[in-house]
Design a protein around this motif. Structure first.
Motif, PDB file in Angstrom:
ATOM      1  N   SER A  79       2.209   9.246   7.845  1.00 43.82           N
ATOM      2  CA  SER A  79       2.893  10.291   7.861  1.00 43.82           C
ATOM      3  C   SER A  79       3.262  11.177   9.071  1.00 43.82           C
ATOM      4  O   SER A  79       4.054  12.174   9.156  1.00 43.82           O
ATOM      5  CB  SER A  79       2.449  11.634   6.657  1.00 43.82           C
ATOM      6  OG  SER A  79       2.468  11.100   5.635  1.00 43.82           O
ATOM      7  N   VAL A  80       2.629  10.635   9.914  1.00 44.82           N
ATOM      8  CA  VAL A  80       2.421  11.204  11.524  1.00 44.82           C
ATOM      9  C   VAL A  80       3.476  10.311  12.266  1.00 44.82           C
ATOM     10  O   VAL A  80       2.750   9.150  12.440  1.00 44.82           O
ATOM     11  CB  VAL A  80       1.187  11.518  11.821  1.00 44.82           C
ATOM     12  CG1 VAL A  80       1.210  11.996  13.444  1.00 44.82           C
ATOM     13  CG2 VAL A  80       0.302  12.555  11.154  1.00 44.82           C
ATOM     14  N   HIS A  81       4.378  10.721  12.709  1.00 45.71           N
ATOM     15  CA  HIS A  81       5.328  10.016  13.692  1.00 45.71           C
ATOM     16  C   HIS A  81       5.301  10.545  15.114  1.00 45.71           C
ATOM     17  O   HIS A  81       5.743   9.609  15.967  1.00 45.71           O
ATOM     18  CB  HIS A  81       6.884  10.155  13.146  1.00 45.71           C
ATOM     19  CG  HIS A  81       6.983   9.801  11.553  1.00 45.71           C
ATOM     20  ND1 HIS A  81       6.920  10.898  10.669  1.00 45.71           N
ATOM     21  CD2 HIS A  81       6.956   8.759  11.117  1.00 45.71           C
ATOM     22  CE1 HIS A  81       6.767  10.209   9.527  1.00 45.71           C
ATOM     23  NE2 HIS A  81       6.941   8.952   9.719  1.00 45.71           N
ATOM     24  N   GLY A  82       4.890  11.550  15.318  1.00 46.39           N
ATOM     25  CA  GLY A  82       4.619  12.241  16.619  1.00 46.39           C
ATOM     26  C   GLY A  82       3.312  12.818  16.918  1.00 46.39           C
ATOM     27  O   GLY A  82       2.713  13.452  15.952  1.00 46.39           O
ATOM     28  N   ILE A  83       2.547  12.780  17.981  1.00 45.00           N
ATOM     29  CA  ILE A  83       1.353  13.090  18.468  1.00 45.00           C
ATOM     30  C   ILE A  83       1.523  13.841  19.608  1.00 45.00           C
ATOM     31  O   ILE A  83       1.892  13.270  20.634  1.00 45.00           O
ATOM     32  CB  ILE A  83       0.413  12.146  18.249  1.00 45.00           C
ATOM     33  CG1 ILE A  83       0.133  11.490  17.184  1.00 45.00           C
ATOM     34  CG2 ILE A  83      -1.219  12.826  18.788  1.00 45.00           C
ATOM     35  CD1 ILE A  83      -0.877  10.043  17.171  1.00 45.00           C
ATOM     36  N   LEU A  84       1.107  14.999  19.789  1.00 42.97           N
ATOM     37  CA  LEU A  84       0.922  15.753  20.981  1.00 42.97           C
ATOM     38  C   LEU A  84      -0.438  16.454  21.010  1.00 42.97           C
ATOM     39  O   LEU A  84      -0.770  17.105  20.240  1.00 42.97           O
ATOM     40  CB  LEU A  84       2.125  16.713  20.731  1.00 42.97           C
ATOM     41  CG  LEU A  84       2.255  17.927  22.096  1.00 42.97           C
ATOM     42  CD1 LEU A  84       3.670  18.450  22.204  1.00 42.97           C
ATOM     43  CD2 LEU A  84       1.482  19.149  21.835  1.00 42.97           C
TER      44      LEU A  84
END
Ligand code: NAD
Length: 294
Positions: free
Chosen positions: A95-100
């Motif tokens: 469900s997580v497509h981007g991580i910052l």
């Protein structure tokens, strides 16, 4: 601004608002197509006031664009292995497509180690060494948000950048270097200047495009700017006004830049583009992970 000021002010705030509206529309279409929406995970370590404000703003805009926001707040005392374990779980989470990971990190944590633990295909800040390499070699990757936003503004102003002389002041990994790579990819002739550059003023006078990311208020004076140049002021500097109230200014003495073709104001120029490009990168990462063309 003085009435005889001839330069156009580049409306980054308006551009960012239009970009966010388009992303919101795209997200709705993607949801129809895939049954799911892009998700952005933001990791904040500690309680740095500026970082806390940035993270809240990112969350608000992520939700406003119709995407899912995952926020992870960790105490300043978190260990590197605990933080790396969280990143590993986000890398695996479909469900997580981007991580910052919000920077700066507390001194006992290495930003380099932490960033390199992020799956490069979810690295929406574009800071992972794999993404830096992809940008440098012309491969598809994720591009740092601030220079990406600067490029969008430049292309809107100038359409075709090929053959133009570009000077970038600043050679940081997050702004100056990727900015230079992006301008080279547009076939500009690029010079990168920094704190040890000799005769910076003379160099700037050759620039059709001048991107300033030094973090030095008023560094670039009017007589450094070639008449008709397009100036992108990335600097964000908090200075004391005489009345004692702090104000935000850029790196360019904008009141002296009336002979430029166009210039970004600070605030309202590059700043709003950064979060908009973060969300654009999240949609890009989602499409690639779902193997959907743009
Ligand atoms: P940095 O401190 O990592 O790098 C600054 C660069 O400027 C260095 O390469 C240094 O050599 C150069 N420099 C410093 N003084 C100079 C001088 N007198 N002459 C020539 N070069 C000089 O900074 P950064 O992270 O790249 O950020 C630069 C500025 O951009 C800061 O003001 C920062 O707040 C701002 N910024 C804005 C955004 C945004 O969203 N608008 C995003 C990132 C950074």
């Amino acid at each position: 601004m003085h009435q005889s000021f001839g330069a156009a002010l580049i409306d980054g705030k308006g551009f960012a608002a239009r970009l966010l509206a388009r992303l919101n529309h795209d997200v709705q279409l993607l949801e129809k197509e895939t049954g799911t929406v892009p998700g952005l995970a933001v990791v904040l370590v500690g309680e740095d006031p500026a970082s806390t404000i940035y993270v809240a703003s990112k969350r608000r805009q992520t939700v406003a664009a119709g995407m899912r926001s995952f926020e992870h707040r960790l105490p300043t005392t978190v260990t590197e292995s605990e933080l790396l374990a969280l990143i590993a779980s986000l890398n695996e989470n479909p469900s997580v497509h981007g991580i910052l990971v919000q920077l700066p990190l507390p001194a006992h944590l290495s930003a380099g180690v932490v960033i390199d633990a992020i799956d490069p295909d979810k690295d929406v800040d574009g800071f992972h060494v794999a993404n830096a390499g992809r940008l440098a070699t012309g491969q598809e990757g994720l591009v740092p948000c601030t220079p990406l936003g600067c490029l969008m503004l430049l292309k809107e102003q100038l359409l075709d950048l090929a053959g133009l002389n570009a000077v970038v002041i600043g050679k940081s990994n997050i702004v100056g270097k990727p900015m230079a790579q992006l301008l080279m990819a547009e076939n500009c002739t690029v010079t990168v200047a920094h704190s040890r550059t000799r005769d910076l003023a003379q160099l700037c006078r050759m620039a059709d495009i001048l991107v300033v990311a030094a973090g030095r208020p008023g560094l670039v004076r009017g007589d450094w700017i070639k008449p008709g140049a397009t100036v992108i002021d990335v600097g964000i500097n908090r200075v004391e006004e005489t009345a004692g109230r702090p104000v935000i200014v850029g790196d360019v003495a904008i009141e002296e830049a009336g002979h430029a073709r166009a210039i970004t104001p600070v605030p309202g120029g590059v700043g709003p583009m950064t979060i908009a490009c973060l969300l654009a990168n999240t949609v890009t990462a989602f499409r690639r992970q779902q193997q959907i063309g743009s």
